[in-house]
Design an enzyme around this catalytic site. Sequence first.
Site, PDB file in Angstrom:
ATOM      1  N   ASN A   1       0.616  -1.263  -0.141  1.00 16.02           N
ATOM      2  CA  ASN A   1      -0.048   0.046   0.180  1.00 16.02           C
ATOM      3  C   ASN A   1       1.130   1.455  -0.334  1.00 16.02           C
ATOM      4  O   ASN A   1       1.991   1.184  -0.120  1.00 16.02           O
ATOM      5  CB  ASN A   1      -1.030   0.305   0.741  1.00 16.02           C
ATOM      6  CG  ASN A   1      -0.504   0.144   2.011  1.00 16.02           C
ATOM      7  OD1 ASN A   1       0.822   1.481   2.553  1.00 16.02           O
ATOM      8  ND2 ASN A   1      -0.559  -1.390   3.289  1.00 16.02           N
TER       9      ASN A   1
ATOM     10  N   ASP B   1      -4.495  -7.054   4.945  1.00 12.86           N
ATOM     11  CA  ASP B   1      -5.288  -7.420   5.295  1.00 12.86           C
ATOM     12  C   ASP B   1      -5.492  -8.398   5.376  1.00 12.86           C
ATOM     13  O   ASP B   1      -5.740  -9.838   5.742  1.00 12.86           O
ATOM     14  CB  ASP B   1      -6.867  -6.718   5.885  1.00 12.86           C
ATOM     15  CG  ASP B   1      -7.274  -5.493   6.818  1.00 12.86           C
ATOM     16  OD1 ASP B   1      -6.374  -5.541   7.855  1.00 12.86           O
ATOM     17  OD2 ASP B   1      -7.567  -4.535   6.524  1.00 12.86           O
TER      18      ASP B   1
ATOM     19  N   LYS C   1       7.751 -17.460 -11.225  1.00 13.13           N
ATOM     20  CA  LYS C   1       7.448 -16.427 -11.604  1.00 13.13           C
ATOM     21  C   LYS C   1       5.802 -16.236 -12.096  1.00 13.13           C
ATOM     22  O   LYS C   1       6.217 -17.187 -13.274  1.00 13.13           O
ATOM     23  CB  LYS C   1       8.083 -15.632 -12.442  1.00 13.13           C
ATOM     24  CG  LYS C   1       8.070 -13.617 -12.257  1.00 13.13           C
ATOM     25  CD  LYS C   1       8.453 -13.101 -13.613  1.00 13.13           C
ATOM     26  CE  LYS C   1       7.682 -12.341 -14.310  1.00 13.13           C
ATOM     27  NZ  LYS C   1       7.963 -11.443 -15.907  1.00 13.13           N
TER      28      LYS C   1
ATOM     29  N   PHE D   1      -4.122   3.510  14.817  1.00 15.84           N
ATOM     30  CA  PHE D   1      -4.625   4.325  13.427  1.00 15.84           C
ATOM     31  C   PHE D   1      -5.471   4.582  12.712  1.00 15.84           C
ATOM     32  O   PHE D   1      -5.693   2.340  12.691  1.00 15.84           O
ATOM     33  CB  PHE D   1      -3.598   4.660  12.780  1.00 15.84           C
ATOM     34  CG  PHE D   1      -2.944   5.783  12.930  1.00 15.84           C
ATOM     35  CD1 PHE D   1      -1.938   5.798  14.108  1.00 15.84           C
ATOM     36  CD2 PHE D   1      -3.065   7.324  12.191  1.00 15.84           C
ATOM     37  CE1 PHE D   1      -0.840   6.834  14.358  1.00 15.84           C
ATOM     38  CE2 PHE D   1      -1.733   8.353  13.236  1.00 15.84           C
ATOM     39  CZ  PHE D   1      -1.133   8.079  13.672  1.00 15.84           C
TER      40      PHE D   1
ATOM     41  N   LYS E   1     -12.769   0.466  15.542  1.00 18.55           N
ATOM     42  CA  LYS E   1     -11.621   0.090  15.799  1.00 18.55           C
ATOM     43  C   LYS E   1     -11.784  -0.068  17.237  1.00 18.55           C
ATOM     44  O   LYS E   1     -10.859  -1.030  17.040  1.00 18.55           O
ATOM     45  CB  LYS E   1     -11.107   0.233  14.558  1.00 18.55           C
ATOM     46  CG  LYS E   1     -11.461  -0.224  12.644  1.00 18.55           C
ATOM     47  CD  LYS E   1     -10.410   0.300  12.197  1.00 18.55           C
ATOM     48  CE  LYS E   1     -10.566  -0.073  10.890  1.00 18.55           C
ATOM     49  NZ  LYS E   1     -10.101  -0.022   9.457  1.00 18.55           N
TER      50      LYS E   1
ATOM     51  N   LYS F   1     -10.475  -2.764  18.501  1.00 16.66           N
ATOM     52  CA  LYS F   1      -9.146  -3.868  19.044  1.00 16.66           C
ATOM     53  C   LYS F   1      -8.347  -3.446  20.674  1.00 16.66           C
ATOM     54  O   LYS F   1      -7.271  -3.851  20.866  1.00 16.66           O
ATOM     55  CB  LYS F   1      -8.082  -2.937  17.987  1.00 16.66           C
ATOM     56  CG  LYS F   1      -8.446  -3.040  16.584  1.00 16.66           C
ATOM     57  CD  LYS F   1      -8.068  -2.863  15.924  1.00 16.66           C
ATOM     58  CE  LYS F   1      -8.205  -2.769  13.933  1.00 16.66           C
ATOM     59  NZ  LYS F   1      -7.044  -3.058  13.363  1.00 16.66           N
TER      60      LYS F   1
HETATM   61  O1  PMT Z   1       2.757   6.072   6.315  1.00 14.36           O
HETATM   62  P1  PMT Z   1       2.850   7.868   5.981  1.00 14.36           P
HETATM   63  O2  PMT Z   1       2.406   7.481   4.799  1.00 14.36           O
HETATM   64  O3  PMT Z   1       3.008   8.773   6.740  1.00 14.36           O
HETATM   65  O4  PMT Z   1       1.007   7.279   6.087  1.00 14.36           O
HETATM   66  C1  PMT Z   1       0.770   7.256   7.236  1.00 14.36           C
HETATM   67  C2  PMT Z   1      -0.950   6.291   7.385  1.00 14.36           C
HETATM   68  C3  PMT Z   1      -2.357   7.029   6.388  1.00 14.36           C
HETATM   69  C4  PMT Z   1       0.126   4.696   7.038  1.00 14.36           C
HETATM   70  C5  PMT Z   1      -1.207   6.628   9.100  1.00 14.36           C
HETATM   71  O5  PMT Z   1      -1.514   7.721   9.485  1.00 14.36           O
HETATM   72  C6  PMT Z   1      -2.402   5.873   9.290  1.00 14.36           C
HETATM   73  O6  PMT Z   1      -3.629   5.860   9.046  1.00 14.36           O
HETATM   74  N1  PMT Z   1      -1.919   4.625   9.410  1.00 14.36           N
HETATM   75  C7  PMT Z   1      -2.891   2.912   9.574  1.00 14.36           C
HETATM   76  C8  PMT Z   1      -2.911   2.377   8.368  1.00 14.36           C
HETATM   77  C9  PMT Z   1      -4.337   1.021   8.855  1.00 14.36           C
HETATM   78  O7  PMT Z   1      -3.863   0.142   8.585  1.00 14.36           O
HETATM   79  O8  PMT Z   1      -5.532   1.241   8.922  1.00 14.36           O
HETATM   80  P2  PMT Z   1      -6.405   0.380   9.222  1.00 14.36           P
HETATM   81  O9  PMT Z   1      -7.432   1.345   9.192  1.00 14.36           O
HETATM   82  O10 PMT Z   1      -6.367  -0.035   8.267  1.00 14.36           O
HETATM   83  O11 PMT Z   1      -6.277  -0.031  10.419  1.00 14.36           O
HETATM   84  C10 PMT Z   1      -6.664   0.131  11.785  1.00 14.36           C
HETATM   85  C11 PMT Z   1      -5.864   0.056  12.784  1.00 14.36           C
HETATM   86  O12 PMT Z   1      -4.729  -1.432  12.994  1.00 14.36           O
HETATM   87  C12 PMT Z   1      -4.184   0.673  12.778  1.00 14.36           C
HETATM   88  O13 PMT Z   1      -3.749   0.569  13.931  1.00 14.36           O
HETATM   89  C13 PMT Z   1      -3.496  -0.306  12.255  1.00 14.36           C
HETATM   90  O14 PMT Z   1      -1.665  -0.552  12.350  1.00 14.36           O
HETATM   91  C14 PMT Z   1      -3.551  -2.149  13.003  1.00 14.36           C
HETATM   92  N2  PMT Z   1      -3.821  -3.379  12.053  1.00 14.36           N
HETATM   93  C15 PMT Z   1      -4.626  -3.183  10.448  1.00 14.36           C
HETATM   94  C16 PMT Z   1      -5.006  -4.269  10.136  1.00 14.36           C
HETATM   95  C17 PMT Z   1      -3.938  -5.608  10.696  1.00 14.36           C
HETATM   96  N3  PMT Z   1      -3.883  -5.974  10.143  1.00 14.36           N
HETATM   97  N4  PMT Z   1      -3.570  -5.270  11.230  1.00 14.36           N
HETATM   98  C18 PMT Z   1      -3.476  -4.083  12.350  1.00 14.36           C
HETATM   99  O15 PMT Z   1      -2.279  -4.700  13.921  1.00 14.36           O
END
Ligand code: PMT
Length: 406
Positions: free
Chosen positions: A212, A281, A291, A327, A341, A345
């Site tokens: 991503n 995810d 390949k 986040f 979330k 979480k």
């Molecule tokens: O890295 P940059 O370019 O500076 O950009 C910043 C950012 C946009 C990446 C950052 O600000 C941000 O929003 N990070 C969270 C990205 C994310 O995966 O969001 P989510 O809504 O999908 O996940 C929610 C939370 O669960 C996050 O804290 C994530 O780290 C966590 N997560 C998500 C998926 C997963 N399988 N396991 C997780 O722990």
Amino acid sequence: MSADTSKKCVVLGVTGGIAAYKACEILRLLQKQGIDVYVVMTRNACSFVSPLTFETLSGHPVAVDTFERPATWEVEHIALAKRADLFLIAPATANIIAKMACGIADDMLSTTVLATRAPVMIAPAMNTGMWDNPATQQNLRTLESRGVQIVAPATGYLACGDSGAGKLEDVSVIAQRAIDALFAVQDLKGLRVMVTAGPTREPIDPVRYISNRSSGKMGYAIARAAKRRGADVTLLTGPVSLQPPAGVTTVSFTTTRDLLERALEYADAQDILIQSAAPADYRAKTIADQKIKKQGGEDFVLEMIENPDVAATLGKAKRADQIFVGFAAETQHVAEHAKGKLEKKNLDMIVANDVTAAGAGFDVDTNIVTLMTREDSRQLPLMSKDEVADRILDRIQELRMQKTNA
Ligand code: PMT
């Protein structure tokens, strides 16, 4: 240490650029806060502003590049290097930045800054082409990784007639950053903070992966701020092109399952955990050994399976004395999804990030976020990721206080 211990001392380095005259205003703004300022100028800077101007304003002799008087020069540069509580270079040309990155000491300013043990801050100003040049960018990354604080230049109309990045940041912003650094609170001293940053890469075959747009900038800014505020920081980082902040323990991950493994290893020892990484995810159900070839015109269907949720897994083992922050990168129904979330979480706070907003989200230096807890929701305006980092840490400190008093 400043000579007069009741007064903080900034050694202000001025290099040769058209913005050199703005250093006079920076000096005045610092003085207004009761800060003692000593000035060091390069030979070129003297072509733009007379040393007498700085001498009159600062009330101190100005150290100029005086190879003609080597004896004085030798003594002066060490004395100044020791006097500084903060060493600020504004404006900083591409030339001084390059010299600092290489440790070159061939004039009064470069020698003094090399000798100082004080925190160093630079406010670059130069032509856009010079700013964008990979050499300058590489030098800046090197300095940043050594803990030099950089007040990034603004974008605008430059003296050379070009428009773009390279304009010295507003003098009031530079002065404020210097003041903040001088009086920086070490409010996280003794605390262990783990930050996750950057993307994951989920392989499909030996040459391809799904990833991503996360650059790691947000997480690195948090790690930097936590370190500056005295924390013992562990940064779990995905594949990014940033230099980790100096003095931070850095641990790399590639896939979401890697991240989970590393996070489980470190989480228990932490007081605060901030998860800004963007883990995938889903991953490919099977990774091809070779390949994958074109399907002769047929559709190629990739079967994906769900990855573990790192934050949710860690949340299950969270102790009462720990603060966990996540986040939420959202493109719609931001508040609603973020709130979900926060609960799912078992987080203490979630930083809701509408990644569709201009100047927010992936791979930019700014962000627009809302800090959501179970009690309230605080929307922050557009600000640099460094500022967002400090606001997140400030809010965490409030939450820690609440837990202690509960
Ligand atoms: O890295 P940059 O370019 O500076 O950009 C910043 C950012 C946009 C990446 C950052 O600000 C941000 O929003 N990070 C969270 C990205 C994310 O995966 O969001 P989510 O809504 O999908 O996940 C929610 C939370 O669960 C996050 O804290 C994530 O780290 C966590 N997560 C998500 C998926 C997963 N399988 N396991 C997780 O722990």
